[in-house]
Write a protein that holds these residues in place. Sequence first.
Motif, short mmCIF file in Angstrom:
data_model
loop_
_atom_site.label_atom_id
_atom_site.label_comp_id
_atom_site.label_asym_id
_atom_site.label_seq_id
_atom_site.Cartn_x
_atom_site.Cartn_y
_atom_site.Cartn_z
N PHE A 117 -6.25 -8.79 -2.72
CA PHE A 117 -5.73 -8.46 -1.40
C PHE A 117 -5.70 -9.70 -0.51
O PHE A 117 -6.56 -10.59 -0.64
CB PHE A 117 -6.63 -7.43 -0.70
CG PHE A 117 -6.65 -6.07 -1.33
CD1 PHE A 117 -5.64 -5.16 -1.08
CD2 PHE A 117 -7.72 -5.68 -2.14
CE1 PHE A 117 -5.67 -3.88 -1.64
CE2 PHE A 117 -7.76 -4.41 -2.70
CZ PHE A 117 -6.73 -3.51 -2.44
N ASP A 118 -4.75 -9.72 0.42
CA ASP A 118 -4.91 -10.58 1.58
C ASP A 118 -5.43 -9.69 2.71
O ASP A 118 -5.67 -8.50 2.51
CB ASP A 118 -3.62 -11.32 1.93
CG ASP A 118 -2.45 -10.40 2.26
OD1 ASP A 118 -2.68 -9.20 2.52
OD2 ASP A 118 -1.31 -10.88 2.28
N CYS A 119 -5.60 -10.25 3.90
CA CYS A 119 -6.28 -9.49 4.95
C CYS A 119 -5.54 -8.21 5.32
O CYS A 119 -6.12 -7.13 5.39
CB CYS A 119 -6.51 -10.36 6.17
SG CYS A 119 -5.02 -10.88 7.05
N SER A 120 -4.24 -8.33 5.55
CA SER A 120 -3.47 -7.15 5.96
C SER A 120 -3.21 -6.21 4.79
O SER A 120 -3.08 -5.00 4.97
CB SER A 120 -2.15 -7.57 6.60
OG SER A 120 -1.41 -8.39 5.73
N GLY A 121 -3.18 -6.76 3.57
CA GLY A 121 -3.01 -5.91 2.39
C GLY A 121 -4.20 -5.00 2.20
O GLY A 121 -4.04 -3.81 1.86
N LEU A 122 -5.40 -5.51 2.43
CA LEU A 122 -6.61 -4.68 2.32
C LEU A 122 -6.59 -3.57 3.35
O LEU A 122 -6.87 -2.41 3.03
CB LEU A 122 -7.85 -5.55 2.52
CG LEU A 122 -9.18 -4.80 2.61
CD1 LEU A 122 -9.51 -4.10 1.30
CD2 LEU A 122 -10.31 -5.75 3.01
N VAL A 123 -6.24 -3.90 4.60
CA VAL A 123 -6.21 -2.90 5.66
C VAL A 123 -5.15 -1.83 5.38
O VAL A 123 -5.41 -0.63 5.52
CB VAL A 123 -5.95 -3.57 7.03
CG1 VAL A 123 -5.68 -2.52 8.11
CG2 VAL A 123 -7.14 -4.43 7.42
N ALA A 124 -3.97 -2.26 4.96
CA ALA A 124 -2.89 -1.31 4.68
C ALA A 124 -3.28 -0.37 3.54
O ALA A 124 -3.06 0.85 3.62
CB ALA A 124 -1.60 -2.06 4.34
N TYR A 125 -3.89 -0.91 2.48
CA TYR A 125 -4.28 -0.09 1.34
C TYR A 125 -5.36 0.91 1.74
O TYR A 125 -5.28 2.11 1.42
CB TYR A 125 -4.78 -0.99 0.21
CG TYR A 125 -5.13 -0.25 -1.06
CD1 TYR A 125 -4.17 -0.03 -2.05
CD2 TYR A 125 -6.42 0.24 -1.28
CE1 TYR A 125 -4.49 0.65 -3.21
CE2 TYR A 125 -6.75 0.92 -2.43
CZ TYR A 125 -5.78 1.13 -3.39
OH TYR A 125 -6.09 1.81 -4.55
N ALA A 126 -6.39 0.43 2.45
CA ALA A 126 -7.50 1.31 2.85
C ALA A 126 -7.02 2.39 3.81
O ALA A 126 -7.47 3.54 3.74
CB ALA A 126 -8.62 0.48 3.48
N ALA A 127 -6.12 2.05 4.72
CA ALA A 127 -5.63 3.04 5.69
C ALA A 127 -4.83 4.13 5.01
O ALA A 127 -4.94 5.32 5.34
CB ALA A 127 -4.77 2.34 6.75
N GLU A 128 -4.02 3.75 4.02
CA GLU A 128 -3.22 4.75 3.32
C GLU A 128 -4.09 5.67 2.47
O GLU A 128 -3.90 6.89 2.44
CB GLU A 128 -2.16 4.08 2.45
CG GLU A 128 -1.23 5.06 1.77
CD GLU A 128 -0.04 4.39 1.08
OE1 GLU A 128 0.82 5.12 0.56
OE2 GLU A 128 -0.01 3.15 1.05
N LYS A 129 -5.08 5.08 1.78
CA LYS A 129 -5.93 5.87 0.89
C LYS A 129 -6.91 6.76 1.65
O LYS A 129 -7.26 7.85 1.18
CB LYS A 129 -6.69 4.96 -0.07
CG LYS A 129 -5.82 4.18 -1.04
CD LYS A 129 -5.01 5.10 -1.93
CE LYS A 129 -4.16 4.33 -2.92
NZ LYS A 129 -3.34 5.24 -3.78
N SER A 130 -7.38 6.31 2.80
CA SER A 130 -8.42 7.07 3.50
C SER A 130 -7.88 7.94 4.62
O SER A 130 -8.37 9.05 4.83
CB SER A 130 -9.47 6.10 4.06
OG SER A 130 -8.88 5.21 4.99
N LEU A 131 -6.90 7.44 5.36
CA LEU A 131 -6.41 8.15 6.53
C LEU A 131 -5.00 8.70 6.36
O LEU A 131 -4.50 9.40 7.23
CB LEU A 131 -6.44 7.23 7.76
CG LEU A 131 -7.79 6.57 8.07
CD1 LEU A 131 -7.67 5.66 9.29
CD2 LEU A 131 -8.87 7.61 8.29
N GLY A 132 -4.34 8.35 5.26
CA GLY A 132 -2.98 8.81 5.05
C GLY A 132 -1.97 8.08 5.92
O GLY A 132 -0.84 8.57 6.10
N LEU A 133 -2.33 6.92 6.45
CA LEU A 133 -1.43 6.16 7.31
C LEU A 133 -0.74 5.07 6.52
O LEU A 133 -1.38 4.37 5.73
CB LEU A 133 -2.21 5.53 8.47
CG LEU A 133 -2.95 6.47 9.41
CD1 LEU A 133 -3.69 5.67 10.47
CD2 LEU A 133 -1.98 7.44 10.06
#
Length: 220
Positions: A117-133
Amino acid sequence: MPPPHAAHARSFSPISLSRWARLCLCAGLVVLAGCATTQPRQTADAGSNHLLRDSYLLSTQADPLGAWLDSKDSLALDYPQSTSRHATPAPKTLANTALKFLGVKYRYGGDAPGEGFDCSGLVAYAAEKSLGLKLPRTASGQAQAGISIDRNELRRGDLVFFNTLGRRFSHVGIYLGDKKFVHAPRSGAAIRVESMDIAYWRKRYNGARRLKPQSATAQR
């Protein structure tokens, strides 16, 4: 010619007995010397093991991050409804999801566990998997998602932004509480937890956003 019993008697002469006693004494000293050389080696080995153990315990006790990560409460996203006794079980949290990838290597443009991951890739992946965003892919784009909050309002699961490339919102991480955040820092490093109180991050901090599961998704 000496009598037949003379040779037999000679084998038990005082001289022979004295020589035999000396031989026995020497053999005993060799055995004792062997024990003397063995015992210190065992002591040294035991001492080395104690040093290794003490060093391990010292490094473990001096690892506040490890102790902090052992606290389950520190990993929970602090939604208001989670404090209610009758609240439904909290969903997978943004912080928990990101923390699963501690140690994963940074990769520019990476947005999946298998590639890094890069910084925004980690955030995007975690947000989609955990919050559905489904968040924008860049840190600057993610700085437009959710709602803006002040630093003194930060709680676990908020996005924190930094100016690391001479422009606003060029780096993003996920706040964990206790002034700590998880992020993918840079090329050659791995996803890790750091303190926002470190001078480097304190000087470059430039905003935070709060995401909500029920928010409208932001498009790429």
